[in-house]
Design a protein around this motif. Sequence first.
Motif, PDB file in Angstrom:
ATOM      1  N   VAL A  52       0.827  -1.202   0.000  1.00 47.32           N
ATOM      2  CA  VAL A  52       0.000   0.000   0.000  1.00 47.32           C
ATOM      3  C   VAL A  52       0.867   1.260   0.000  1.00 47.32           C
ATOM      4  CG1 VAL A  52      -1.614   1.341   1.424  1.00 47.32           C
ATOM      5  CG2 VAL A  52      -2.021  -1.070   1.019  1.00 47.32           C
ATOM      6  N   ASN A  53       1.953   1.242   0.739  1.00 40.66           N
ATOM      7  CA  ASN A  53       2.841   2.405   0.752  1.00 40.66           C
ATOM      8  C   ASN A  53       3.487   2.634  -0.613  1.00 40.66           C
ATOM      9  OD1 ASN A  53       2.618   3.504   3.386  1.00 40.66           O
ATOM     10  ND2 ASN A  53       3.696   1.721   4.166  1.00 40.66           N
ATOM     11  N   LEU A  54       3.805   1.562  -1.326  1.00 38.50           N
ATOM     12  CA  LEU A  54       4.333   1.728  -2.690  1.00 38.50           C
ATOM     13  C   LEU A  54       3.267   2.284  -3.628  1.00 38.50           C
ATOM     14  CD1 LEU A  54       6.557  -1.443  -3.125  1.00 38.50           C
ATOM     15  CD2 LEU A  54       7.291   0.928  -2.878  1.00 38.50           C
ATOM     16  N   LEU A  55       2.028   1.856  -3.449  1.00 38.86           N
ATOM     17  CA  LEU A  55       0.950   2.383  -4.282  1.00 38.86           C
ATOM     18  C   LEU A  55       0.684   3.858  -3.996  1.00 38.86           C
ATOM     19  CD1 LEU A  55      -1.608  -0.552  -4.343  1.00 38.86           C
ATOM     20  CD2 LEU A  55      -0.208   0.280  -6.221  1.00 38.86           C
TER      21      LEU A  55
ATOM     22  N   LEU B 244       4.309   5.131 -19.098  1.00 42.01           N
ATOM     23  CA  LEU B 244       4.238   5.648 -17.725  1.00 42.01           C
ATOM     24  C   LEU B 244       2.793   5.937 -17.315  1.00 42.01           C
ATOM     25  CD1 LEU B 244       7.225   8.155 -17.551  1.00 42.01           C
ATOM     26  CD2 LEU B 244       6.934   6.081 -16.213  1.00 42.01           C
ATOM     27  N   THR B 245       2.029   6.533 -18.213  1.00 47.28           N
ATOM     28  CA  THR B 245       0.650   6.869 -17.894  1.00 47.28           C
ATOM     29  C   THR B 245      -0.201   5.618 -17.705  1.00 47.28           C
ATOM     30  OG1 THR B 245       0.890   8.920 -19.146  1.00 47.28           O
ATOM     31  CG2 THR B 245      -1.347   8.197 -18.665  1.00 47.28           C
ATOM     32  N   THR B 246       0.006   4.623 -18.556  1.00 42.80           N
ATOM     33  CA  THR B 246      -0.745   3.373 -18.423  1.00 42.80           C
ATOM     34  C   THR B 246      -0.414   2.674 -17.102  1.00 42.80           C
ATOM     35  OG1 THR B 246      -0.744   3.123 -20.817  1.00 42.80           O
ATOM     36  CG2 THR B 246      -1.232   1.163 -19.512  1.00 42.80           C
ATOM     37  N   GLY B 247       0.856   2.586 -16.783  1.00 41.28           N
ATOM     38  CA  GLY B 247       1.262   1.950 -15.527  1.00 41.28           C
ATOM     39  C   GLY B 247       0.749   2.686 -14.305  1.00 41.28           C
TER      40      GLY B 247
ATOM     41  N   LEU C 136      -3.078   3.270  -9.804  1.00 41.76           N
ATOM     42  CA  LEU C 136      -4.030   4.098  -9.072  1.00 41.76           C
ATOM     43  C   LEU C 136      -5.416   3.465  -9.015  1.00 41.76           C
ATOM     44  CD1 LEU C 136      -2.970   7.675 -10.174  1.00 41.76           C
ATOM     45  CD2 LEU C 136      -2.727   6.645  -7.918  1.00 41.76           C
ATOM     46  N   VAL C 137      -5.841   2.825 -10.100  1.00 40.77           N
ATOM     47  CA  VAL C 137      -7.130   2.134 -10.083  1.00 40.77           C
ATOM     48  C   VAL C 137      -7.098   1.005  -9.060  1.00 40.77           C
ATOM     49  CG1 VAL C 137      -8.611   0.582 -11.431  1.00 40.77           C
ATOM     50  CG2 VAL C 137      -7.868   2.760 -12.393  1.00 40.77           C
ATOM     51  N   PHE C 138      -6.008   0.251  -9.038  1.00 40.13           N
ATOM     52  CA  PHE C 138      -5.878  -0.824  -8.060  1.00 40.13           C
ATOM     53  C   PHE C 138      -5.864  -0.282  -6.640  1.00 40.13           C
ATOM     54  CE2 PHE C 138      -3.377  -3.831  -5.539  1.00 40.13           C
ATOM     55  CZ  PHE C 138      -4.173  -4.952  -5.704  1.00 40.13           C
ATOM     56  N   PHE C 139      -5.153   0.831  -6.424  1.00 38.81           N
ATOM     57  CA  PHE C 139      -5.077   1.426  -5.092  1.00 38.81           C
ATOM     58  C   PHE C 139      -6.446   1.893  -4.622  1.00 38.81           C
ATOM     59  CE2 PHE C 139      -4.556   5.358  -2.566  1.00 38.81           C
ATOM     60  CZ  PHE C 139      -4.076   4.771  -1.412  1.00 38.81           C
TER      61      PHE C 139
ATOM     62  N   LEU D   8      -8.692   0.426  -1.623  1.00 43.98           N
ATOM     63  CA  LEU D   8      -9.053   1.351  -0.553  1.00 43.98           C
ATOM     64  C   LEU D   8     -10.560   1.332  -0.308  1.00 43.98           C
ATOM     65  CD1 LEU D   8      -7.806   3.564   1.292  1.00 43.98           C
ATOM     66  CD2 LEU D   8      -8.432   5.195  -0.482  1.00 43.98           C
ATOM     67  N   MET D   9     -11.338   1.303  -1.380  1.00 47.33           N
ATOM     68  CA  MET D   9     -12.790   1.272  -1.221  1.00 47.33           C
ATOM     69  C   MET D   9     -13.266  -0.068  -0.649  1.00 47.33           C
ATOM     70  SD  MET D   9     -13.769   4.219  -1.841  1.00 47.33           S
ATOM     71  CE  MET D   9     -15.516   3.957  -1.810  1.00 47.33           C
ATOM     72  N   SER D  10     -12.650  -1.160  -1.075  1.00 44.83           N
ATOM     73  CA  SER D  10     -13.060  -2.452  -0.519  1.00 44.83           C
ATOM     74  C   SER D  10     -12.695  -2.554   0.957  1.00 44.83           C
ATOM     75  CB  SER D  10     -12.442  -3.597  -1.306  1.00 44.83           C
ATOM     76  OG  SER D  10     -11.050  -3.619  -1.135  1.00 44.83           O
ATOM     77  N   PHE D  11     -11.580  -1.964   1.343  1.00 45.98           N
ATOM     78  CA  PHE D  11     -11.211  -1.947   2.756  1.00 45.98           C
ATOM     79  C   PHE D  11     -12.187  -1.086   3.549  1.00 45.98           C
ATOM     80  CE2 PHE D  11      -8.995   0.098   6.316  1.00 45.98           C
ATOM     81  CZ  PHE D  11      -8.732  -1.026   7.068  1.00 45.98           C
ATOM     82  N   ALA D  12     -12.564   0.061   2.996  1.00 49.94           N
ATOM     83  CA  ALA D  12     -13.502   0.942   3.692  1.00 49.94           C
ATOM     84  C   ALA D  12     -14.863   0.265   3.842  1.00 49.94           C
ATOM     85  CB  ALA D  12     -13.642   2.257   2.944  1.00 49.94           C
TER      86      ALA D  12
END
Length: 87
Positions: free
Chosen positions: A24-27, A54-57, A62-65, A69-73
């Motif tokens: 998570v910290n890397l994301l 770079l933009t695709t990666g 960010l989508v994964f992060f 984050l939403m699933s954790f919330a």
Amino acid sequence: MKTKRVFDGQRGVITSIFVASIFVNLLVLTAPLYMLQLFARVMASGSMPTLIALTTGAAIALVFFFSSLMSFANASSPASARGWRRG
């Protein structure tokens, strides 16, 4: 008198929390690293393929992060603890 050790038998849980925390910290560092690479590589050379890569990666990270984050919330909300579901 014997004292209980707090972390007895919890090595797997602690390890998984540690790995998840690093991930998570890397994301969280996605946006600053993207900007750093953008200025260092794309602005200096004007390379469009590098910008696209770079933009695709960064977008995938960010989508994964945000989805994690939403699933954790949702998982940690009081409503989910009671078993309540929307809709």
